[in-house]
Write an enzyme that holds these catalytic residues in place. Structure first.
Site, PDB file in Angstrom:
ATOM      1  N   LYS A  22       0.837  -1.206   0.000  1.00 39.83           N
ATOM      2  CA  LYS A  22       0.000   0.000   0.000  1.00 39.83           C
ATOM      3  C   LYS A  22       0.866   1.248   0.000  1.00 39.83           C
ATOM      4  CE  LYS A  22      -1.975   1.785   3.905  1.00 39.83           C
ATOM      5  NZ  LYS A  22      -2.125   3.227   4.091  1.00 39.83           N
ATOM      6  N   ASN A  23       1.899   1.261   0.860  1.00 40.22           N
ATOM      7  CA  ASN A  23       2.693   2.475   1.028  1.00 40.22           C
ATOM      8  C   ASN A  23       3.620   2.787  -0.149  1.00 40.22           C
ATOM      9  OD1 ASN A  23       1.432   2.970   3.404  1.00 40.22           O
ATOM     10  ND2 ASN A  23       3.208   2.580   4.722  1.00 40.22           N
ATOM     11  N   CYS A 126      -5.691  13.632  13.027  1.00 40.17           N
ATOM     12  CA  CYS A 126      -5.487  12.234  12.714  1.00 40.17           C
ATOM     13  C   CYS A 126      -5.453  11.470  14.016  1.00 40.17           C
ATOM     14  CB  CYS A 126      -4.181  12.052  11.968  1.00 40.17           C
ATOM     15  SG  CYS A 126      -3.679  10.346  11.816  1.00 40.17           S
ATOM     16  N   ARG A 131       0.733  14.560  13.431  1.00 45.26           N
ATOM     17  CA  ARG A 131       1.209  14.297  12.067  1.00 45.26           C
ATOM     18  C   ARG A 131       1.225  15.552  11.199  1.00 45.26           C
ATOM     19  NH1 ARG A 131      -0.836   8.465   9.948  1.00 45.26           N
ATOM     20  NH2 ARG A 131       1.066   8.568   8.771  1.00 45.26           N
ATOM     21  N   ASP A 316       4.656   0.695  12.009  1.00 51.17           N
ATOM     22  CA  ASP A 316       3.452   0.062  11.467  1.00 51.17           C
ATOM     23  C   ASP A 316       3.287  -1.395  11.908  1.00 51.17           C
ATOM     24  OD1 ASP A 316       2.799   2.411  10.251  1.00 51.17           O
ATOM     25  OD2 ASP A 316       3.288   1.781   8.210  1.00 51.17           O
ATOM     26  N   ARG A 408      -8.844  -0.546   4.588  1.00 49.86           N
ATOM     27  CA  ARG A 408      -7.970   0.470   3.996  1.00 49.86           C
ATOM     28  C   ARG A 408      -6.598  -0.111   3.672  1.00 49.86           C
ATOM     29  NH1 ARG A 408      -7.465   5.902   7.063  1.00 49.86           N
ATOM     30  NH2 ARG A 408      -6.209   6.172   5.197  1.00 49.86           N
TER      31      ARG A 408
HETATM   32  C1  UD1 Z   1       4.436   6.945   6.280  1.00 50.38           C
HETATM   33  C2  UD1 Z   1       3.577   5.722   6.114  1.00 50.38           C
HETATM   34  C3  UD1 Z   1       3.016   5.260   7.455  1.00 50.38           C
HETATM   35  C4  UD1 Z   1       4.165   5.055   8.445  1.00 50.38           C
HETATM   36  C5  UD1 Z   1       5.057   6.282   8.511  1.00 50.38           C
HETATM   37  C6  UD1 Z   1       6.294   6.069   9.355  1.00 50.38           C
HETATM   38  C7  UD1 Z   1       2.627   5.920   3.892  1.00 50.38           C
HETATM   39  C8  UD1 Z   1       1.419   6.136   3.057  1.00 50.38           C
HETATM   40  N1  UD1 Z   1       2.466   6.029   5.211  1.00 50.38           N
HETATM   41  O1  UD1 Z   1       3.606   7.981   6.797  1.00 50.38           O
HETATM   42  O2  UD1 Z   1       2.312   4.033   7.261  1.00 50.38           O
HETATM   43  O3  UD1 Z   1       3.638   4.799   9.733  1.00 50.38           O
HETATM   44  O4  UD1 Z   1       5.500   6.653   7.193  1.00 50.38           O
HETATM   45  O5  UD1 Z   1       7.023   4.986   8.904  1.00 50.38           O
HETATM   46  O6  UD1 Z   1       3.686   5.623   3.387  1.00 50.38           O
HETATM   47  N2  UD1 Z   1       6.614  14.686  10.631  1.00 50.38           N
HETATM   48  C9  UD1 Z   1       6.743  16.006  10.958  1.00 50.38           C
HETATM   49  N3  UD1 Z   1       6.539  16.952   9.980  1.00 50.38           N
HETATM   50  C10 UD1 Z   1       6.242  16.601   8.707  1.00 50.38           C
HETATM   51  C11 UD1 Z   1       6.113  15.234   8.371  1.00 50.38           C
HETATM   52  C12 UD1 Z   1       6.312  14.296   9.365  1.00 50.38           C
HETATM   53  O7  UD1 Z   1       7.017  16.357  12.098  1.00 50.38           O
HETATM   54  O8  UD1 Z   1       6.075  17.501   7.868  1.00 50.38           O
HETATM   55  C13 UD1 Z   1       6.818  13.660  11.681  1.00 50.38           C
HETATM   56  C14 UD1 Z   1       5.568  12.809  11.931  1.00 50.38           C
HETATM   57  O9  UD1 Z   1       4.691  13.448  12.834  1.00 50.38           O
HETATM   58  C15 UD1 Z   1       6.183  11.571  12.515  1.00 50.38           C
HETATM   59  C16 UD1 Z   1       7.510  11.435  11.746  1.00 50.38           C
HETATM   60  O10 UD1 Z   1       7.774  12.737  11.227  1.00 50.38           O
HETATM   61  O11 UD1 Z   1       6.486  11.747  13.880  1.00 50.38           O
HETATM   62  C17 UD1 Z   1       7.498  10.449  10.622  1.00 50.38           C
HETATM   63  O12 UD1 Z   1       6.384  10.687   9.791  1.00 50.38           O
HETATM   64  P1  UD1 Z   1       6.396  10.346   8.238  1.00 50.38           P
HETATM   65  O13 UD1 Z   1       7.556   9.399   7.961  1.00 50.38           O
HETATM   66  O14 UD1 Z   1       6.345  11.580   7.457  1.00 50.38           O
HETATM   67  O15 UD1 Z   1       5.037   9.542   8.060  1.00 50.38           O
HETATM   68  P2  UD1 Z   1       4.116   9.488   6.762  1.00 50.38           P
HETATM   69  O16 UD1 Z   1       4.945   9.705   5.554  1.00 50.38           O
HETATM   70  O17 UD1 Z   1       2.924  10.343   6.987  1.00 50.38           O
END
Ligand code: UD1
Length: 429
Positions: A22-23, A126, A131, A316, A408
């Site tokens: 999915k990711n 969320c 996030r 995850d 999902r």
């Molecule tokens: C992706 C995955 C999700 C997984 C996560 C971490 C997909 C569709 N989803 O989510 O399943 O749990 O990676 O492996 O691929 N953060 C910030 N600012 C930002 C962006 C992120 O502070 O602008 C923080 C988040 O709150 C979190 C950390 O960075 O604490 C990691 O998040 P991130 O790797 O970005 O997660 P996603 O890409 O949303």
């Protein structure tokens, strides 16, 4: 609303085919916006999130054709999706759609890179923490975008196109890395991304972009370099296997005992998690056909695990491991470092008899002799599947409510488990 009924206590034996990730599928579909040519994706999983993203892309004028299984393809093979973003008619991604799936915010990058503008709703709250998207916005700014926030929307502009730049992420972010790579692919000049996410899905998307004509090196490492090109072209790409689905079923087998081949899985995509399972008492072997997991007789050993970005133990799989540890012979500790509020499964697991204490980001799990079935509520994707794992080992009947969360991210879960001997059924309505 559908529910899932499980009668616990049966070992799992047989073969579970692993779906496409999915990711990786979501960012790959989003990457189609970078080109006016057709992107063909194979091994796309049948998931509610894929359908939702299709709707979001349709809204931008993208044609998405989902074909059924390929002729001659195996019964369980993923679907082929043809995506054509020849004519982008709208660069706005509205709140009603983005709020349903956070990853859809990532359309910001390809729209901005190709069209010079994008208006994308902030994703909003969320269930697993705040996030934020600040780092994604920072990445676009580093590539020369002008960003304003208005009425809950991010307005991004780069009328003369994006230009290469240096992006240093203060924290590893998967989404941040995806958008940086996508945007940099069509920027003018060279971009260097430091502290990039090393997740296999980042590499899979980059591999696809390279086939489309992008010049990317270092994907899968913490330093990615992208030399922008003016145009990307058509390609065909097969989505890599889902390491989270693999790890989830591996934990289910460790929980119930039995012997299952996770067909098509690739051990190197989740080595840390498989090592943890071996420490817990499961036998894991990588074969040409996939990953084989078994546990016979031996009790589960407690483990100490801290989640971390790849190649660490994935957040995850945290909820699933916690479910497993509820039956260990001793006390386990699991520390969550990625998302601050990803412990919503704890209260539901407690309803099945689990003993878990929370202290900040650390959960202490005291293994119990037996779990007992109960009605429980799915709260998010990974939490829901942890309830299924616990229910498979619980005495009596468990009803998991609100299974739309499961749909999902897990394809035909009850079918895949049922074929291996689990007593599990979906109750519709
Ligand atoms: C992706 C995955 C999700 C997984 C996560 C971490 C997909 C569709 N989803 O989510 O399943 O749990 O990676 O492996 O691929 N953060 C910030 N600012 C930002 C962006 C992120 O502070 O602008 C923080 C988040 O709150 C979190 C950390 O960075 O604490 C990691 O998040 P991130 O790797 O970005 O997660 P996603 O890409 O949303």
């Amino acid at each position: 609303m559908d529910r899932i009924r499980i009668k616990g206590g049966r070992p799992l034996n047989g073969t579970i085919p692993i779906s496409g990730a999915k990711n990786a599928t979501l960012p790959l579909m989003i990457a189609s916006l970078l080109t006016e040519d057709t992107l063909v994706l194979d091994n796309v999983p049948h998931l509610a999130d894929v359908i939702l993203l299709q709707r979001i892309l349709n809204n931008h004028g993208v044609d998405v054709m989902l074909s059924g299984k390929r002729s001659g393809g195996a019964e369980n093979s993923g679907q082929t999706v043809k995506i054509s973003a020849a004519n982008i008619v709208d660069t706005t991604a509205p709140y009603e759609l983005v709020s349903k799936m956070r990853a859809s915010f990532w359309v910001l990058a390809p729209l901005l890179a190709r069209m010079g503008e994008a208006r994308v709703s902030l994703p909003g709250g969320c269930a697993i923490g705040t996030r934020p998207v600040d780092l994604l916005i920072m990445a676009m700014e580093r590539l020369g975008a002008q960003i304003d926030i208005e009425g809950g929307y991010v307005l991004a502009r780069a009328p003369k196109g994006l230009r290469g730049g240096e992006i240093v992420f203060p924290k590893v972010t998967v989404g941040g890395t995806h958008v940086a790579v996508m945007a940099a692919s069509l920027a003018n000049g060279t971009t260097v991304i430091e502290n990039a996410a090393r997740e296999p899905e980042v590499k899979d998307v980059a591999d696809c972009l390279v086939k489309m004509g992008a010049k990317i090196s270092g994907a899968g490492t913490a330093r990615i370099e992208v030399e922008g090109v003016s145009k990307l072209g058509p390609t065909r790409h097969s989505v890599l296997p889902d390491r989270i689905e693999t790890g989830t079923y591996a934990m289910a087998v460790a929980m119930t005992g039995g012997d299952v081949l996770l067909e098509g899985a690739r051990a190197e995509l989740l080595q840390t998690a498989l090592d943890v399972l071996e420490r817990a008492g499961a036998t894991v072997s990588a074969t040409n056909a996939g990953v084989r997991v078994s546990r016979n007789g031996v009790g589960l050993q407690p483990v100490e695990v801290t989640t971390a970005p790849f190649p660490g133990f994935p957040t995850d799989l945290q909820a699933q491991l916690m479910a497993l540890m509820t039956r260990a012979k001793g006390t386990s500790h699991i520390t969550e470092t990625i998302f601050e509020n990803r412990f919503m499964h704890v209260q539901e697991l407690a309803r099945l008899g689990a003993r878990i204490a929370l202290d900040g980001q650390m959960a202490t799990i005291e293994g119990v002799e037996r779990l007992k079935g109960a009605p429980v509520m799915a709260t998010d994707l990974r939490a829901s599947v942890s309830l299924v794992i616990a229910a498979l080992a619980a005495e009596g009947e468990t009803i998991v409510n609100r299974v739309y969360h499961l749909d999902r991210g897990f394809e035909r879960l009850e079918d895949k488990l049922g074929r291996c001997g689990a007593e599990i059924e979906r109750i519709s309505g």
